[in-house]
Scaffold this motif. Structure first.
Motif, mmCIF file in Angstrom:
data_model
loop_
_atom_site.group_PDB
_atom_site.id
_atom_site.type_symbol
_atom_site.label_atom_id
_atom_site.label_comp_id
_atom_site.label_asym_id
_atom_site.label_seq_id
_atom_site.Cartn_x
_atom_site.Cartn_y
_atom_site.Cartn_z
ATOM 1 N N GLU A 1 6.943 6.509 -0.098
ATOM 2 C CA GLU A 1 6.397 7.286 1.012
ATOM 3 C C GLU A 1 5.037 6.736 1.442
ATOM 4 O OE1 GLU A 1 6.344 11.193 -0.690
ATOM 5 O OE2 GLU A 1 8.328 11.680 0.094
ATOM 6 N N ARG A 2 4.187 6.395 0.469
ATOM 7 C CA ARG A 2 2.875 5.834 0.801
ATOM 8 C C ARG A 2 3.024 4.486 1.507
ATOM 9 N NH1 ARG A 2 1.760 8.091 -4.198
ATOM 10 N NH2 ARG A 2 1.982 6.111 -5.286
ATOM 11 N N GLN A 3 3.947 3.665 1.032
ATOM 12 C CA GLN A 3 4.174 2.370 1.669
ATOM 13 C C GLN A 3 4.663 2.547 3.102
ATOM 14 O OE1 GLN A 3 6.913 0.617 -1.103
ATOM 15 N NE2 GLN A 3 5.299 -0.326 -2.331
ATOM 16 N N LEU A 4 5.573 3.473 3.315
ATOM 17 C CA LEU A 4 6.065 3.733 4.673
ATOM 18 C C LEU A 4 4.950 4.250 5.574
ATOM 19 C CD1 LEU A 4 9.568 5.320 3.995
ATOM 20 C CD2 LEU A 4 9.098 3.118 5.092
ATOM 21 N N ALA A 5 4.120 5.130 5.049
ATOM 22 C CA ALA A 5 3.005 5.656 5.837
ATOM 23 C C ALA A 5 2.039 4.529 6.207
ATOM 24 C CB ALA A 5 2.276 6.753 5.062
ATOM 25 N N GLU B 1 1.283 3.355 9.981
ATOM 26 C CA GLU B 1 -0.097 3.325 10.467
ATOM 27 C C GLU B 1 -0.447 1.955 11.047
ATOM 28 O OE1 GLU B 1 -3.775 4.240 11.649
ATOM 29 O OE2 GLU B 1 -2.276 5.671 10.970
ATOM 30 N N MET B 2 -0.011 0.890 10.393
ATOM 31 C CA MET B 2 -0.279 -0.451 10.906
ATOM 32 C C MET B 2 0.369 -0.627 12.277
ATOM 33 S SD MET B 2 -1.560 -3.455 10.786
ATOM 34 C CE MET B 2 -2.138 -3.706 9.133
ATOM 35 N N LEU B 3 1.604 -0.188 12.420
ATOM 36 C CA LEU B 3 2.279 -0.293 13.719
ATOM 37 C C LEU B 3 1.567 0.547 14.773
ATOM 38 C CD1 LEU B 3 6.012 -0.256 12.615
ATOM 39 C CD2 LEU B 3 4.667 -2.211 13.441
ATOM 40 N N SER C 1 -1.478 0.984 19.687
ATOM 41 C CA SER C 1 -2.592 1.617 20.407
ATOM 42 C C SER C 1 -3.656 0.612 20.850
ATOM 43 C CB SER C 1 -3.235 2.686 19.525
ATOM 44 O OG SER C 1 -3.936 2.067 18.459
ATOM 45 N N GLY C 2 -3.577 -0.611 20.377
ATOM 46 C CA GLY C 2 -4.572 -1.615 20.707
ATOM 47 C C GLY C 2 -5.764 -1.607 19.777
#
Length: 124
Positions: free
Chosen positions: A96-100, A104-106, A111-112
């Motif tokens: 779950e932490r890895q997916l989050a 977040e990176m994406l 968002s730029g």
């Protein structure tokens, strides 16, 4: 109750119920004509099996867990099973932490707020 009634009551297909039996998860008595018969406890057993599958546990682990839920459980092997289930839970938490982090990176790229390493951020 017969397999069709158990399927109807639990919302689980007869195919799945047969699979549970084959995996040693759900015992069934056989009548003289070969029909499967289940007692009333089977309804709760099927719900429990479904919950454990949804939690991501394997048939093997579920098969090991089921005896630990019996009132006359000895507790010895069950302590080790609790530790195994905790390991599965902890692994899920890491995933779950890895997916989050990945999400977040994406989000930062979309968002730029971030740009690929070595490249200038996009002009506003």
């Amino acid at each position: 109750m017969r397999i069709g009634e158990l399927a109807r009551v639990t919302g689980v297909s007869t195919r799945s119920l047969r699979y549970y039996e084959a995996q040693g998860l759900l015992p069934a008595e056989r009548t003289a004509n070969g029909y499967r018969e289940y007692d009333e406890r089977a309804v709760r057993q099927v719900a429990f099996i479904q919950d454990l599958y949804r939690a991501g546990l394997s048939s093997q682990l579920i098969r090991d867990i089921i005896p630990c839920t019996a009132p006359e459980s000895s507790g010895g092997d069950c302590d080790a099973l609790v530790a195994r289930v905790r390991q599965v839970r902890d692994q899920l938490a890491r995933q779950e932490r890895q997916l989050a982090d990945r999400r977040e990176m994406l989000e930062r790229y979309l968002s730029g707020a971030a740009s690929p390493a070595g490249l200038a951020p996009p002009a506003p």
